[in-house]
Design a protein around this motif. Structure first.
Motif, mmCIF file in Angstrom:
data_model
loop_
_atom_site.group_PDB
_atom_site.id
_atom_site.type_symbol
_atom_site.label_atom_id
_atom_site.label_comp_id
_atom_site.label_asym_id
_atom_site.label_seq_id
_atom_site.Cartn_x
_atom_site.Cartn_y
_atom_site.Cartn_z
ATOM 1 N N TYR A 272 0.880 -1.173 0.000
ATOM 2 C CA TYR A 272 0.000 0.000 0.000
ATOM 3 C C TYR A 272 0.914 1.218 0.000
ATOM 4 N N LEU A 273 0.945 1.920 -1.125
ATOM 5 C CA LEU A 273 1.773 3.117 -1.287
ATOM 6 C C LEU A 273 0.820 4.307 -1.242
ATOM 7 N N PRO A 274 0.788 5.006 -0.104
ATOM 8 C CA PRO A 274 -0.221 6.053 0.043
ATOM 9 C C PRO A 274 -0.025 7.193 -0.957
ATOM 10 N N ALA A 275 -1.109 7.857 -1.254
ATOM 11 C CA ALA A 275 -1.069 9.005 -2.168
ATOM 12 C C ALA A 275 -0.041 10.023 -1.676
ATOM 13 N N LEU A 276 0.642 10.637 -2.617
ATOM 14 C CA LEU A 276 1.589 11.737 -2.394
ATOM 15 C C LEU A 276 2.932 11.298 -1.805
ATOM 16 N N TRP A 277 3.107 10.002 -1.552
ATOM 17 C CA TRP A 277 4.434 9.541 -1.136
ATOM 18 C C TRP A 277 5.346 9.524 -2.360
ATOM 19 N N PHE A 278 6.561 10.020 -2.180
ATOM 20 C CA PHE A 278 7.543 9.973 -3.264
ATOM 21 C C PHE A 278 8.032 8.529 -3.377
ATOM 22 N N HIS A 279 8.202 8.071 -4.629
ATOM 23 C CA HIS A 279 8.715 6.711 -4.795
ATOM 24 C C HIS A 279 9.657 6.620 -5.989
ATOM 25 N N HIS A 280 10.661 5.764 -5.813
ATOM 26 C CA HIS A 280 11.651 5.437 -6.847
ATOM 27 C C HIS A 280 11.628 3.913 -6.902
ATOM 28 N N VAL A 281 11.550 3.347 -8.116
ATOM 29 C CA VAL A 281 11.289 1.904 -8.198
ATOM 30 C C VAL A 281 12.287 1.218 -9.142
ATOM 31 N N ARG A 282 12.859 0.109 -8.632
ATOM 32 C CA ARG A 282 13.704 -0.767 -9.459
ATOM 33 C C ARG A 282 13.111 -2.171 -9.411
ATOM 34 N N GLN A 283 13.642 -3.071 -10.208
ATOM 35 C CA GLN A 283 13.049 -4.413 -10.239
ATOM 36 C C GLN A 283 14.061 -5.469 -10.619
ATOM 37 N N SER A 284 13.710 -6.706 -10.294
ATOM 38 C CA SER A 284 14.516 -7.821 -10.791
ATOM 39 C C SER A 284 14.150 -8.021 -12.263
ATOM 40 N N HIS A 285 15.059 -8.630 -13.001
ATOM 41 C CA HIS A 285 14.858 -8.818 -14.437
ATOM 42 C C HIS A 285 13.602 -9.666 -14.691
ATOM 43 N N GLY A 286 12.682 -9.142 -15.496
ATOM 44 C CA GLY A 286 11.477 -9.910 -15.837
ATOM 45 C C GLY A 286 10.421 -9.935 -14.748
ATOM 46 N N CYS A 287 10.528 -9.028 -13.789
ATOM 47 C CA CYS A 287 9.511 -8.957 -12.727
ATOM 48 C C CYS A 287 8.138 -8.668 -13.364
ATOM 49 N N ILE A 288 7.107 -9.361 -12.859
ATOM 50 C CA ILE A 288 5.740 -9.147 -13.383
ATOM 51 C C ILE A 288 4.890 -8.589 -12.246
ATOM 52 N N ALA A 289 4.256 -7.464 -12.501
ATOM 53 C CA ALA A 289 3.469 -6.819 -11.441
ATOM 54 C C ALA A 289 2.203 -6.200 -12.031
ATOM 55 N N VAL A 290 1.253 -5.988 -11.119
ATOM 56 C CA VAL A 290 -0.006 -5.317 -11.479
ATOM 57 C C VAL A 290 -0.274 -4.321 -10.372
ATOM 58 N N ASN A 291 -0.734 -3.127 -10.728
ATOM 59 C CA ASN A 291 -1.140 -2.247 -9.625
ATOM 60 C C ASN A 291 -2.473 -1.571 -9.904
ATOM 61 N N PHE A 292 -3.077 -1.162 -8.796
ATOM 62 C CA PHE A 292 -4.397 -0.525 -8.825
ATOM 63 C C PHE A 292 -4.224 0.903 -8.350
ATOM 64 N N TRP A 293 -4.633 1.838 -9.163
ATOM 65 C CA TRP A 293 -4.582 3.251 -8.772
ATOM 66 C C TRP A 293 -5.990 3.710 -8.435
ATOM 67 N N TYR A 294 -6.181 4.084 -7.197
ATOM 68 C CA TYR A 294 -7.455 4.664 -6.764
ATOM 69 C C TYR A 294 -7.214 6.161 -6.579
ATOM 70 N N ASP A 295 -8.038 6.973 -7.205
ATOM 71 C CA ASP A 295 -7.863 8.413 -7.059
ATOM 72 C C ASP A 295 -7.945 8.777 -5.573
ATOM 73 N N MET A 296 -7.061 9.664 -5.135
ATOM 74 C CA MET A 296 -7.087 10.041 -3.714
ATOM 75 C C MET A 296 -8.262 10.966 -3.423
ATOM 76 N N GLU A 297 -8.609 11.076 -2.166
ATOM 77 C CA GLU A 297 -9.572 12.091 -1.751
ATOM 78 C C GLU A 297 -8.824 13.427 -1.690
ATOM 79 N N PHE A 298 -9.344 14.426 -2.366
ATOM 80 C CA PHE A 298 -8.678 15.732 -2.331
ATOM 81 C C PHE A 298 -9.187 16.485 -1.102
ATOM 82 N N ASP A 299 -8.709 16.030 0.048
ATOM 83 C CA ASP A 299 -9.211 16.518 1.334
ATOM 84 C C ASP A 299 -8.165 17.402 2.013
ATOM 85 N N LEU A 300 -8.267 17.491 3.322
ATOM 86 C CA LEU A 300 -7.372 18.348 4.101
ATOM 87 C C LEU A 300 -5.894 17.979 3.880
ATOM 88 N N ARG A 301 -5.625 16.644 3.790
ATOM 89 C CA ARG A 301 -4.232 16.207 3.625
ATOM 90 C C ARG A 301 -3.656 16.756 2.322
#
Ligand SMILES: O=C(O)CCC(=O)C(=O)O
Length: 318
Positions: A272-301
């Motif tokens: 779980y990578l919360p909205a607005l967290w900075f991220h840098h991503v590397r991988q092993s060769h041939g890594c297979i992944a899927v991710n789900f992007w849910y729009d954040m709530e544009f709230d106080l945070r």
């Protein structure tokens, strides 16, 4: 009365102190593990509301993809299917190169061709990464959909919405995603291989430099050479010039005080990578992944983050 410069210096001092205060209050020293999927209430209460990352184990056990997905399986099921592939000379798509923000060349290739390159059976100029972030899983590889759920029900219920995008990621070890943040609640699932994440909470913004760059795109010529072509009449793009794996501390000395969190996500795990967290991503060769992007709530945070961003920029911190 203090001069304007003295007051500005006071603002800078506060901004430099802010990431440490927030870290002490609310940022874990490492990314915690959960032994199974949280209930929607737990997910919302313990992770989404406090904007805190976690790695969830045993949440994908019922997906046929886990255990089934491998390079030979993909070749058998979707080897003939054309996908959009990001191609770069050095593995960095959407990254600062010199005085440009450079986006990858895009090629339409049968996935089997990408697999040939990954398996060393064929050559292709540059570094390949299947990473088109616009729901490329249902859009380009619908034959794979029976192997997984179309969303993570406990996350969708907690967030009160369905994902905006379901993305499929497959690439070479040299393919790296440069440090950035998104306005998505990101549930990142590794099905085969490993992903290495380097994370910064949004509160580290005063230590993270942004500059404005002319947007450009790599063009891949017939002879396999790359050219950087400016986008026509495009506005400059704010992007992070710093490589957190080899930070230039002479140029960006504030980053010395930032404390990244690092984690490796293995097959069957969900970050779980919360909205607005900075991220840098590397991988092993041939890594297979899927991710789900849910729009954040544009709230106080979101509002607080925007304020921190504006203050950091106008105080000349980054
Ligand atoms: O897996 C990657 O290379 C990058 C993932 C990413 O940046 C994202 O999901 O926002």
């Amino acid at each position: 009365m203090a001069s304007a410069e003295a007051r500005l210096e006071e603002v800078r001092r506060e901004l430099r102190q802010f990431p440490t205060s927030v870290r002490e209050l609310a940022v874990p020293a490492s990314v915690p593990y959960l032994d199974g999927p949280p209930t929607p209430l737990e997910f919302q209460r313990d992770w989404v509301c406090p904007n805190r990352p976690c790695i969830i184990r045993h949440a994908l056990r019922h997906w046929p993809a886990l255990g089934k997905w491998s390079l030979p399986y993909l070749r058998a099921v979707v080897g003939d299917t054309e996908v959009s592939v990001a191609v770069t000379p050095d593995g960095y798509a959407d990254a600062v190169r010199g005085d440009r923000f450079v986006m990858p060349a895009e090629r339409r290739l049968p996935l089997g061709k990408v697999l040939d390159v990954l398996e060393g059976r064929a050559a292709h100029p540059g570094v390949l990464y299947v990473q088109k972030q616009c729901s490329n899983l249902p859009g380009e590889l619908p034959q794979l959909l029976p192997d997984l759920e179309s969303h993570l029900p406990w996350a969708s219920e907690a967030l009160g919405k369905m994902p905006d995008a379901v993305n499929f990621w497959l690439g070479e070890a040299a393919a790296v995603t440069s440090l950035h943040k998104d306005h998505y609640e990101n549930l990142y699932c590794v099905l085969s291989g490993e992903k290495h994440f380097l994370l910064h909470p949004p509160s580290d913004r005063p230590f993270i430099p942004y500059e404005l760059y002319t947007p450009a795109t790599y063009r891949l010529a017939e002879d396999g050479s790359f050219e950087v072509v400016d986008e026509e009449a495009a506005e400059k793009v704010p992007w992070i010039p710093l490589d957190p794996l080899a930070p230039d501390l002479i140029r960006y000395p504030a980053y010395e005080r930032a404390r990244p969190l690092r984690c490796t996500l293995r097959a069957g795990e969900v970050l779980y990578l919360p909205a607005l967290w900075f991220h840098h991503v590397r991988q092993s060769h041939g890594c297979i992944a899927v991710n789900f992007w849910y729009d954040m709530e544009f709230d106080l945070r979101y509002g607080y983050y925007q304020l921190l961003d504006t203050l950091s920029r106008t105080a000349g911190l980054g």
